[in-house]
Enzyme design. Structure first.
Site, mmCIF file in Angstrom:
data_model
loop_
_atom_site.group_PDB
_atom_site.id
_atom_site.type_symbol
_atom_site.label_atom_id
_atom_site.label_comp_id
_atom_site.label_asym_id
_atom_site.label_seq_id
_atom_site.Cartn_x
_atom_site.Cartn_y
_atom_site.Cartn_z
ATOM 1 N N GLN A 146 0.874 -1.189 0.000
ATOM 2 C CA GLN A 146 0.000 0.000 0.000
ATOM 3 C C GLN A 146 0.906 1.232 0.000
ATOM 4 O OE1 GLN A 146 -3.418 0.045 2.682
ATOM 5 N NE2 GLN A 146 -3.082 -2.116 3.136
ATOM 6 N N LYS B 242 1.104 -9.117 -15.997
ATOM 7 C CA LYS B 242 0.048 -9.482 -15.030
ATOM 8 C C LYS B 242 -0.971 -8.358 -14.897
ATOM 9 C CE LYS B 242 0.624 -9.236 -10.418
ATOM 10 N NZ LYS B 242 1.212 -9.580 -9.122
HETATM 11 C C1 R5P Z 1 3.059 -7.835 -6.812
HETATM 12 O O1 R5P Z 1 3.479 -7.005 -7.587
HETATM 13 C C2 R5P Z 1 3.969 -8.748 -6.052
HETATM 14 O O2 R5P Z 1 5.233 -8.805 -6.604
HETATM 15 C C3 R5P Z 1 3.386 -10.142 -5.966
HETATM 16 O O3 R5P Z 1 3.335 -10.694 -7.263
HETATM 17 C C4 R5P Z 1 2.015 -10.145 -5.386
HETATM 18 O O4 R5P Z 1 1.913 -9.266 -4.321
HETATM 19 C C5 R5P Z 1 1.649 -11.543 -4.948
HETATM 20 O O5 R5P Z 1 0.368 -11.511 -4.404
HETATM 21 P P1 R5P Z 1 -0.610 -12.745 -4.508
HETATM 22 O O6 R5P Z 1 0.129 -13.933 -3.998
HETATM 23 O O7 R5P Z 1 -1.761 -12.364 -3.665
HETATM 24 O O8 R5P Z 1 -0.996 -12.888 -5.941
#
Ligand code: R5P
Length: 289
Positions: free
Chosen positions: A90, A184
């Site tokens: 955040q 992503k």
């Molecule tokens: C995001 O940019 C981070 O590098 C991670 O890919 C992300 O926070 C992973 O979160 P989750 O496991 O909830 O997909």
């Protein structure tokens, strides 16, 4: 003295061993109304290194208490090591009326310390939120330690662009392999993740998907599904911070992960590597203690 938060006892002990500094044994109690009380009855010395991962709201409060407790016990110099900084994602206000939570947390713990050491914060810029010197440690190289030397034509895959650097770091530490990344997109309302795969061939190759954190496991499991469907020989999911919230582990297993490798910034069953050595190096250059 090294002073562990309750969630970082293994890492703090490893760090004490690595640095030759004594390890304090704090107490962590809770009153009937729910308030916590962390104390350092055996603290003895002028300088303290508080090592506390902040993977829950309670852990933030405990860290504030430990910083204050060591001062009360006579410390004149305090280093705060935050192996995993919660709220770091955040790092800006994402909507009307929303706080910059990472800044609020950084300010809160800035008052009780002389310097801060962070391990692979989500964005390095969060260091600017602290009001004193901050050192950020890139410990991703340790994730290569458990990888077998004879991986089949390994591909180190970042599940999004932001993870390319750590995928490269792990590849470099392993010594050989290609690096690629997916695009992503996350739906902020549902949390659902979609990945746009690159066209890197993965059939019969060992794929190591590397990210800074596995939280809900959505990012990692979506990426793993793609490479499993495309016939990867074996899939390792590696991350610095194995938060593994909710059903992340089962999501990863269903997606086809053969092995989950995490560090001890968050102490979990998959925390098979320690960031103690890179942290000890950083402490040596960070100041007294
Ligand atoms: C995001 O940019 C981070 O590098 C991670 O890919 C992300 O926070 C992973 O979160 P989750 O496991 O909830 O997909």
């Amino acid at each position: 003295m090294i002073v562990p938060g309750s969630s970082s006892q293994l890492l703090a002990a490893a760090l004490a061993e690595e640095t030759g500094r004594p390890l304090a044994t704090p107490t962590y109690d809770r009153f009937p109304d729910g308030e916590g009380l962390a104390a350092v009855p055996d603290f003895d010395g002028e300088s303290a290194t508080v090592v506390a991962t902040t993977d829950s709201d309670a852990a933030w409060v405990e860290l504030l208490q430990l910083q204050d407790a060591v001062r009360e016990a006579g410390a004149t110099d305090v280093t705060t090591v935050v192996p995993y900084m919660g709220y770091a994602r955040q790092d800006r206000s994402f909507g009307d009326g929303e706080p910059v939570s990472a800044r609020a947390m950084a300010r809160a713990i800035s008052t009780g310390t002389d310097r801060v050491v962070l391990v692979n914060p989500h964005e390095r810029d969060v260091a600017d939120f602290y009001d004193m010197p901050v050192e950020t440690v890139d410990a991703a190289a340790v994730l290569a330690d458990p990888l077998p030397a004879d991986l089949a034509d390994p591909l180190f895959l970042a599940p999004d662009e932001g993870a390319i650097d750590i995928a490269e770091t792990v590849r470099d530490a392993h010594g050989t392999g290609e690096v690629d990344y997916f695009e992503k997109r996350r739906d902020r309302d549902t949390g659902e993740v979609e990945v746009s795969p690159s066209d890197a061939p993965v059939a019969d190759r060992d794929v190591i998907v590397v990210d800074d954190i596995v939280a809900t496991g959505s990012t990692m499991s979506e990426s793993v599904s793609v490479v499993t469907d495309r016939g990867a020989a074996g899939v390792v999911a590696a991350c610095v911070h194995p938060m593994l919230a909710a059903n992340a582990v089962t999501k990863l297993r269903s997606a086809g992960v053969d092995r989950l490798v995490g560090s001890d910034t968050i102490e979990r069953g998959c925390s098979v590597v320690s960031v103690a050595t890179p942290l000890a190096d950083a402490l040596e250059s960070a100041g007294p203690n």
